[in-house]
Scaffold this motif. Structure first.
Motif, PDB file in Angstrom:
ATOM      1  N   ALA A  40       1.024  -1.189   0.209  1.00 23.29           N
ATOM      2  CA  ALA A  40       0.126   0.111   0.022  1.00 23.29           C
ATOM      3  C   ALA A  40       0.989   1.312   0.094  1.00 23.29           C
ATOM      4  O   ALA A  40       0.647   2.184  -0.822  1.00 23.29           O
ATOM      5  CB  ALA A  40      -0.885  -0.049   1.294  1.00 23.29           C
ATOM      6  N   ASN A  43       2.521   2.080  -3.070  1.00 25.13           N
ATOM      7  CA  ASN A  43       1.474   2.587  -4.080  1.00 25.13           C
ATOM      8  C   ASN A  43       0.974   3.959  -3.823  1.00 25.13           C
ATOM      9  O   ASN A  43      -0.064   4.617  -4.398  1.00 25.13           O
ATOM     10  CB  ASN A  43       0.326   1.710  -4.390  1.00 25.13           C
ATOM     11  CG  ASN A  43       0.906   0.534  -5.510  1.00 25.13           C
ATOM     12  OD1 ASN A  43       0.701   0.581  -6.519  1.00 25.13           O
ATOM     13  ND2 ASN A  43       1.239  -0.573  -4.572  1.00 25.13           N
ATOM     14  N   VAL A  45      -0.210   5.172  -0.682  1.00 24.22           N
ATOM     15  CA  VAL A  45      -1.240   5.166   0.384  1.00 24.22           C
ATOM     16  C   VAL A  45      -0.718   5.834   1.664  1.00 24.22           C
ATOM     17  O   VAL A  45       0.552   5.133   1.820  1.00 24.22           O
ATOM     18  CB  VAL A  45      -1.739   3.633   0.526  1.00 24.22           C
ATOM     19  CG1 VAL A  45      -2.568   3.730   2.015  1.00 24.22           C
ATOM     20  CG2 VAL A  45      -2.596   3.296  -0.434  1.00 24.22           C
ATOM     21  N   LEU A 301      -6.624  -1.168  -5.489  1.00 23.00           N
ATOM     22  CA  LEU A 301      -5.804   0.037  -5.775  1.00 23.00           C
ATOM     23  C   LEU A 301      -5.802   0.041  -7.267  1.00 23.00           C
ATOM     24  O   LEU A 301      -5.794   1.531  -7.580  1.00 23.00           O
ATOM     25  CB  LEU A 301      -4.229  -0.199  -5.383  1.00 23.00           C
ATOM     26  CG  LEU A 301      -3.900  -0.375  -3.778  1.00 23.00           C
ATOM     27  CD1 LEU A 301      -2.345  -0.967  -3.680  1.00 23.00           C
ATOM     28  CD2 LEU A 301      -4.381   0.843  -3.279  1.00 23.00           C
TER      29      LEU A 301
END
Length: 325
Positions: A40, A43, A45, A301
């Motif tokens: 996460a 990417n 987050v 995602l």
């Protein structure tokens, strides 16, 4: 990743965030949590959501251990907790609710479990009829002034209660609620779109929305029954299974059944389409994703690409077909 302001605050959260409800401490151990949190964060987050009641505190402990092992820079991510239900299965009166005692101790316990020095976001998980809203505001203001919390908000509060809390805070020169964490998805949208509508401008309310997939109903996974290892298949979630599958005389299930064909037409998965739909609402500060494995997280995602790719005409077509079920 896209980043959005948390209401009128200066804090920017990733449009997609990652939460621990149901999975961490139950389906997900520390090793799996570490892998998904790393994915996460890689990417983009920057917000990880949790609560005292999730797996009776184990979810926060697992997340805290995973974050500590990853050694992510603390100024590069946000973490939350929520208080109301208490951590124990059968809490004593002082171990639940929104009294100053419980809010103070719940905050301290969350800090220890999450292994952080402060909570970026701290939510009052439900309204408490036994605690005056004035006490709640004073308690949260105190935690912020102590440096234990940066922003406080509510979860599933009626608009009138949020308005009352904000008004008291403003009158007494205290720090008021900045955000609300409501359920928001294709099947559950009235509160975010209608009830809270005046609050976005009036108090600068931000939203960290949960259950974009309606507990999996919008993925199509329950079309042939409830898998034993799924969220709705867990023994102590009968209430959730009934609320998802038994609601609205089956109309929700009929509407959800339209998603696979629509998603295929638009070149994505049903989950990505449902999450992307949530992102279309400018009042949504962040959509909290849940996952029990990395592949599932990666798929979810991908909703950001769908959101950025589909134009207004595609969404009008989608809304018309979905609403017709």
């Amino acid at each position: 990743m896209e980043y959005r302001r948390l209401g009128s605050s200066g804090l920017k959260l990733s449009a997609l965030s990652f939460g621990a409800w149901v999975t961490f401490g139950r389906q997900v151990d520390t090793a799996a949590a570490r892998e998904m949190l790393a994915e996460a964060h890689a990417n983009g987050v920057n917000f990880f959501d949790n609560a005292e009641v999730y797996a009776h505190g184990a979810a926060e402990q697992v997340m805290g251990e995973a974050l500590h092992a990853l050694a992510l820079p603390r100024d590069g991510y946000c973490v939350s907790s929520k208080a109301y239900f208490g951590r124990l299965p059968d809490p004593a009166p002082t171990q639940r609710g929104l009294s100053r005692k419980h809010l103070t101790e719940a905050c301290q316990q969350a800090l220890r479990r999450l292994r952080v020095e402060y909570l970026d976001l701290f939510f009052c998980h439900r309204p408490d009829q036994d605690t005056p809203v004035e006490e709640v505001v004073i308690s949260m203001d105190s935690l912020i002034r102590q440096g234990k919390v940066l922003y406080w908000g509510t979860s599933e509060w009626p608009a009138a209660a949020i308005t009352a809390a904000a008004a008291f805070a403003r009158a007494e020169h205290l720090i008021g609620p900045q955000m609300e964490q409501p359920q928001y998805n294709l099947l559950h949208r009235e509160r975010v779109e209608q009830e809270y509508a005046p609050l976005y401008a009036q108090i600068g309310l931000g939203t960290t929305t949960w259950s974009p997939l309606a507990s999996g109903l919008l993925t199509g996974k329950y079309a042939g029954g409830v898998p034993e290892q799924s969220r709705l298949g867990q023994n102590d979630y009968e209430w959730l299974r009934e609320s998802v599958l038994g609601a609205d005389n089956g109309r929700n299930a009929r509407r959800a059944a339209r998603l696979p064909a629509l998603a295929a037409e638009l070149g994505c998965t049903p989950a990505q389409l449902a999450i992307a739909w949530c992102l279309r609402n400018p009042q949504v500060s962040t959509v909290i994703l849940g996952a029990s494995r990395v592949a599932q997280l990666r798929e979810n995602l991908g909703a950001l690409d769908v959101h950025q790719r589909l134009d207004d005409a595609a969404w009008r077509h989608f809304e018309a077909v979905f609403a017709a079920a």
